[in-house]
Every structure is written in C-alpha cells, then in structure tokens.
Write a protein that holds these residues in place. Structure first.
Motif, short mmCIF file in Angstrom:
data_model
loop_
_atom_site.label_atom_id
_atom_site.label_comp_id
_atom_site.label_asym_id
_atom_site.label_seq_id
_atom_site.Cartn_x
_atom_site.Cartn_y
_atom_site.Cartn_z
N ASP A 1 -7.46 -27.77 30.99
CA ASP A 1 -6.47 -28.83 30.81
C ASP A 1 -5.05 -28.26 30.84
O ASP A 1 -4.09 -29.01 31.04
CB ASP A 1 -6.69 -29.54 29.48
N ARG A 2 -4.95 -26.96 30.63
CA ARG A 2 -3.64 -26.32 30.63
C ARG A 2 -3.79 -24.88 31.10
O ARG A 2 -4.66 -24.16 30.61
CB ARG A 2 -3.04 -26.35 29.22
N LEU A 3 -2.96 -24.48 32.05
CA LEU A 3 -2.94 -23.09 32.52
C LEU A 3 -1.52 -22.56 32.37
O LEU A 3 -0.56 -23.21 32.82
CB LEU A 3 -3.38 -23.00 33.98
N ALA A 4 -1.38 -21.43 31.72
CA ALA A 4 -0.05 -20.87 31.48
C ALA A 4 -0.09 -19.36 31.68
O ALA A 4 -1.14 -18.71 31.54
CB ALA A 4 0.42 -21.19 30.08
N VAL A 5 1.07 -18.82 32.03
CA VAL A 5 1.19 -17.38 32.17
C VAL A 5 2.42 -16.94 31.38
O VAL A 5 3.43 -17.65 31.32
CB VAL A 5 1.31 -16.97 33.65
N ALA A 6 2.30 -15.79 30.73
CA ALA A 6 3.42 -15.22 29.97
C ALA A 6 3.46 -13.72 30.24
O ALA A 6 2.42 -13.10 30.48
CB ALA A 6 3.25 -15.49 28.48
N PHE A 7 4.67 -13.17 30.21
CA PHE A 7 4.84 -11.75 30.47
C PHE A 7 5.51 -11.08 29.27
O PHE A 7 6.20 -11.73 28.47
CB PHE A 7 5.69 -11.52 31.72
N ILE B 1 -7.65 -24.36 41.53
CA ILE B 1 -8.79 -23.51 41.89
C ILE B 1 -9.67 -23.27 40.67
O ILE B 1 -10.90 -23.40 40.73
CB ILE B 1 -8.29 -22.18 42.47
N LEU B 2 -9.05 -22.96 39.54
CA LEU B 2 -9.82 -22.62 38.34
C LEU B 2 -10.59 -23.81 37.78
O LEU B 2 -11.74 -23.67 37.35
CB LEU B 2 -8.88 -22.07 37.26
N GLU B 3 -9.98 -25.01 37.79
CA GLU B 3 -10.62 -26.13 37.11
C GLU B 3 -11.85 -26.66 37.85
O GLU B 3 -12.54 -27.53 37.35
CB GLU B 3 -9.60 -27.26 36.89
N GLY C 1 -18.15 -20.95 43.96
CA GLY C 1 -17.58 -19.61 44.06
C GLY C 1 -17.11 -19.29 45.46
O GLY C 1 -16.04 -18.68 45.65
N GLN C 2 -17.89 -19.71 46.46
CA GLN C 2 -17.48 -19.49 47.84
C GLN C 2 -16.21 -20.25 48.18
O GLN C 2 -15.31 -19.73 48.85
CB GLN C 2 -18.60 -19.92 48.80
N ARG C 3 -16.14 -21.52 47.73
CA ARG C 3 -14.92 -22.30 47.99
C ARG C 3 -13.72 -21.65 47.31
O ARG C 3 -12.64 -21.57 47.90
CB ARG C 3 -15.10 -23.72 47.47
N SER C 4 -13.94 -21.20 46.07
CA SER C 4 -12.84 -20.54 45.37
C SER C 4 -12.41 -19.27 46.08
O SER C 4 -11.21 -19.01 46.24
CB SER C 4 -13.27 -20.22 43.93
N ASN C 5 -13.40 -18.49 46.53
CA ASN C 5 -13.07 -17.26 47.25
C ASN C 5 -12.26 -17.56 48.50
O ASN C 5 -11.27 -16.88 48.80
CB ASN C 5 -14.35 -16.51 47.64
N ARG C 6 -12.68 -18.59 49.23
CA ARG C 6 -11.96 -18.94 50.45
C ARG C 6 -10.54 -19.42 50.12
O ARG C 6 -9.58 -19.04 50.78
CB ARG C 6 -12.71 -20.02 51.22
#
Length: 583
Positions: A243-249, A235-237, A209-214
C-alpha cells in the motif's frame, strides 16, 4: 473443490477391496465345489455299496447257496463299515446283524426293505446336494462376474482419471513453458483438482516472476525518484502486499532522509525531505545484521519495542505492517526500501525473497535516479552559492523563499492535480534559481543602494532572459542525451516569477492562468521574503505589514488561489521565518 489424490486413493482402495473379495469368492467357490463333489462322491459310494448289498440279498434269495450267503454277509459288513452312524438306523443295524447270523427269508426281507429305504434317502440327499451345488454355482458365477465387471470398470476409471490428470498436467507444463519463453503472460489453465490448484498457484507465481523480470529488464530511466518509485511499486504489488513504497537514504550527518514515496493512502505524514536521526530509529539493527526485517504488527512494535517519530507518523497514515530492505552497494548501506501494508501480518519470507530480488535487479536503476537527483540538487546549490557572492541576497533568503514556495505549493496541491509530489520537490529545488540571471547584471546596478533609473531598471529586468538562456541551454543538453526534461520547472520559475496576474508583469506580459503555476507560487513567496527582509535600501517590514501589502496585490500582482494557500499555510510560514530570519 475435489482432491484428485484422495479420489484416486479411494478408488484404488475400492479396487483393491474388490480384488480381494473377487479372489476370496473364487476360492470359496472352489472350496464349495470341491466339498460338493466330495459329498456327492461319498453318497454315490455309499449308494453303490447298499445297491450291492441289495443285489447280494436278491442273489441269495434266488440261489440259496453257501457262496450267496457269504456274499450277502460280506455286503452287510461293507454297508456297516461305509455308512456314518447317523445314517445307519437302529432297525437297519439289527437287520444287518440278523442277516449276518441267520439270513432266513424274514431277515432277508426286512434287511432289503430297510436297505431300500436307506438307498432312497441317500438318493434324495444326493439330488438335494446337486440342486444346492447348481444354485451355489450360479450365484458364485454371477458374483464373480459382477465383481469382475466392477473391478474392470473401476480400474478403467482409475486409469482414465490418471490419464486425464497426466494430460492436464502436461497442458499446464506447456503453458508454463510458454510463459518462460515470453510467449504468454498468463497461465491459461482452469484447475479442477486440489493438486492442480496448488500447481496452478505455483505456476502463477512463476509467471508473475517472469513478468516482473521482464518489466525489471525493460524498466526505463525516469530521471527522478518521484517518477521511478511509483513504477517500482507497480511491479512489486503484483507479488507483495504494497500500500506504500518509500525509499530513504543516509546522509553524512547520521540522519535518515526520506527521499520519495508512492502510497495508496490519502493521509501522507512523511513527505520527501523528512529527516530523523538514525540513532533515534531501530534501523541500526538492520545495518548491523545487513538483513531485511519484517514487522507484522507495527503498532505492537511501537508500544513494546521501539518508539520513533517516523513510526508514529506512518501509523497515522494507516500502516500496520512493514518490510524494510537495506540498500547495500559495495558493502555499504546507503539507505532503505520500505514496503508497507495496511493489514496486520501482511508479510512472509517469500515476500522478502521477491522484494530482495526486485531490489537487486533495480538497484542500479534506483541509484542512477538518486545520483541524477543529487547532481541536480548540487548544481542548484552551486548556482545559489555563486549568486550569494554577487547579489545582496543571502543564503538565508534563498532558504526561506524556497521553503515558503514548497509550503504554499503543498497546500495548493489538494485542489491542483498538476502539483504532484515530484512537482512539489522541483519547486523546492529550483525556487532558489529564480534570479540566477542576475549573474549577468553589472555589480553596480545589483549593489546600488538607491532607487534605479529607467535604464538600470531595464537592465536588471534582463536577468530573466539571461537566467532562462543558461538553464534552457543546460536542459537542452541533458535532453539530447537522456530526454529527461529535468529542468523544465526551473525554466517555468525563472521565466515567469516576475509576471503579474493582471498581465502587467515582464518579460512576456502573461496574465492569469497563462502564467505557469510554479512561477505564480514563487512570485508570492519571493515578495513576502523581500518585504520581511532587511536590504541596504530598506528595513524589514513586520509579517503583518508584509501580509497586508501582499493582500492589496491579490488579483493584480498575485493569483488569488495562491494567496489563499499562502494564508492557509501561514502558521508554518511564520515558523520558517522565525527559524531562518536574519539575526
């Protein structure tokens, strides 16, 4: 893996049992010793009485007076009273009775002999008890010493283990402190006990969590979602199966638009720009609840609960579980973040917490990239609209040739590493800008129905330099502020889409691989659309004839690899042509 708590409890139990046995043994020894002393004292007392009776008998024999006789009778009675029934034999009882009635010489002699035998028996019993007491004393002493030694040893071991565990816990806490202070990135600790393993796992989660925060705090601006999403996935993995990260609007028309994705999977089904009506998905449930959603068996969800085209496509990619997080800004749901795994049952509530925290920290960064992307797209559209008013080319021409370019580039991407998802999207964005420089060409030349003379041809060829100057000026202005190089692909397309593969094109006469790949792709797409479109000075050619003309230019005008990708994508290109052709 040994469990410290169980070991400590076992040792404490053993110590407690030893303590109880030690106490019981001690009291047993006291009881045995007390009983032995009582028995010895009782034997001494009886032996003393018998010896007194024997002395009284000797006195009577020597004095033969009434006082001696009285003393002898009293001694005989005392022997009878003090002796247990088992010890007082029948002969002795008769002898004592005879002695009390008539202490003649014969009765006296018989009584003395029997009393002597009794005294010797009592003495033997006394010494036997003494030996037994000695042996019992030695055994109990050894037992007490051994138990005491074991008690001390085990107590010391318990103390030592507890002290060691306390020291190791202190070491772990100091390591956590260093991680919290950003002095270390990892927990430098090897667990020995189950409790330590559990504590280490929690500490590792804190460190992650600390590494992710940094990383989140230091996360730079990349300019486009295609560059940003892979970094966010990295960062998330670290903490979440991803295995897959996606964003949609969401758009204003009630559609969900796939903007960008980063995937470990080879078969990509949903690409940037994919659109689906919001009402055709199950996402309205998330909008209504405003809470993240876990689907840990996507195939079962698709069969039993809700069927949508997007779910069908990601199932084809190999996705089994999905975590969806709404992107909420100022009370409005703008879109969704999709975290996917190829394993069934991949996600839990802790993953939701980490993902929501990460999104909250990166939300502004994410929206910043999205806004930049939208600004670039809207700026491109504004330029295209401006060109429509000046040139004979229509918006449908712009739509067709940009989509042709994207389809060709996507087909070529399987063998060309430089055609990343971001590059593909930029080709689709910026292909419409290929002739932006025509804004500086006189209308009389642009709108002339007949053929152009040499001077007019030279003038119209200047649109490349004009367009490049406009876009390069914009790109340099953006780079001075953000160093994002957002319009580099636009520059490549504008400056090279009139170059020819054999080097006879303009403005620089580049040849072969010298020509930027984006320019080679747009060149073929532009010519194909020009051939299949009606112009004031010509009728539209058929698709077959246009393909034949292009094929004649392969190796001279067009890159053979680009042409091969064009032919491989022909079915999709014809679909675009039929959908957007001039009526």
């Amino acid at each position: 893996m040994r469990e410290f708590g169980a070991l400590l409890r076992r040792q404490l139990l053993i110590v407690s049992v030893l303590a109880a046995v030690l106490i019981l043994t001690f009291f047993a020894s006291l009881i045995i010793d007390t009983n032995s002393r009582t028995s010895s004292a009782d034997l001494r007392s009886r032996l003393s009485i018998i010896n007194s009776a024997i002395r009284a008998a000797h006195d009577y024999a020597r004095l033969d007076d009434r006082d001696a006789q009285l003393a002898l009778q009293q001694a005989a009675e005392k022997v009878e009273r003090s002796s247990p029934e088992a010890m007082l034999s029948e002969d002795l009882s008769k002898a004592l009775e005879a002695l009390k009635e008539n202490p003649d010489e014969e009765a006296l002699s018989a009584a003395v002999d029997l009393l002597g035998d009794t005294a010797r028996g009592i003495s033997a019993d006394f010494y036997r008890i003494q030996r037994r007491n000695s042996i019992l004393t030695i055994i109990s002493g050894l037992a007490l010493s051994l138990l005491l030694a074991l008690f001390v040893i085990l107590s010391f071991r318990v103390h030592r283990h507890h002290l060691r565990y306390t020291q190791r816990t202190g070491t772990l806490l100091r390591s956590i402190e260093k991680v919290l202070n950003y002095e270390h990135d990892e927990i430098g600790f090897t667990p020995l006990w189950q409790e330590e393993l559990e504590l280490k796992q929690r500490a590792d989660a804190i460190a992650a969590g600390q590494r992710s925060n940094r990383d989140l705090i230091d996360h730079p601006v990349y300019g486009t979602l295609e560059a940003f999403i892979p970094k966010m996935k990295q960062i998330l993995e670290r903490s979440i199966p991803c295995d897959r990260l996606a964003v949609a609007f969401l758009d204003n028309g009630g559609n969900v638009i796939a903007e960008s994705a980063s995937s470990n999977l080879p078969d990509i089904q949903i690409e940037p720009g994919y659109s689906e009506a919001l009402s055709a998905t199950s996402l309205p449930l998330i909008i209504e609840s405003r809470k993240s959603r876990i689907i840990n068996d996507l195939e079962l969800h698709y069969r039993k609960q809700h069927r949508s085209r997007s779910t069908e496509l990601i199932l084809k990619e190999g996705i089994k579980s999905n975590l969806t997080i709404p992107i909420e800004v100022q009370g409005n749901i703008l879109g969704f973040l999709f975290i996917s795994s190829t394993k069934v049952g991949a996600f839990n509530s802790e993953h939701v917490r980490i993902a929501e925290k990460t999104l909250n920290l990166l939300k502004q960064n994410l929206l910043y990239h999205y806004v930049i992307q939208e600004i670039v797209a809207e700026t491109t559209n504004a330029f295209v609209t401006l060109m429509e008013r000046k040139d004979n080319e229509t918006s449908l021409h712009i739509t067709r040739m940009s989509r042709y370019s994207y389809v060709i580039a996507r087909n070529l991407a399987s063998e060309e590493e430089s055609l990343t998802p971001m590059k593909l999207r930029e080709i689709r964005w910026f292909a419409p800008l290929h002739d932006i420089g025509k804004i500086g060409v006189p209308d009389a030349i642009l709108q002339k129905n007949g053929s152009l003379d040499r001077v007019e041809r030279k003038t119209i060829e200047e649109h490349v330099e004009i367009g490049l100057e406009v876009i390069r000026s914009m790109n340099m202005g953006i780079n001075r502020i953000l160093a994002l190089h957002l319009l580099n692909t636009a520059e490549e397309i504008i400056c090279s889409h009139h170059e020819r593969f054999d080097g006879t094109g303009y403005p620089l006469g580049l040849a072969g691989e010298e020509i930027p790949l984006a320019g080679r792709i747009v060149a073929l797409a532009d010519v194909f659309d020009a051939l299949t479109s009606k112009r004031p000075y010509k009728e539209a050619f058929s698709v077959e004839k246009a393909i034949g003309i292009i094929e004649e230019g392969v190796g001279t005008h067009f890159d053979p690899r680009v042409y091969r990708a064009f032919r491989n994508s022909l079915n999709e290109i014809i679909q675009i042509y039929e959908r957007y052709k001039e009526v």
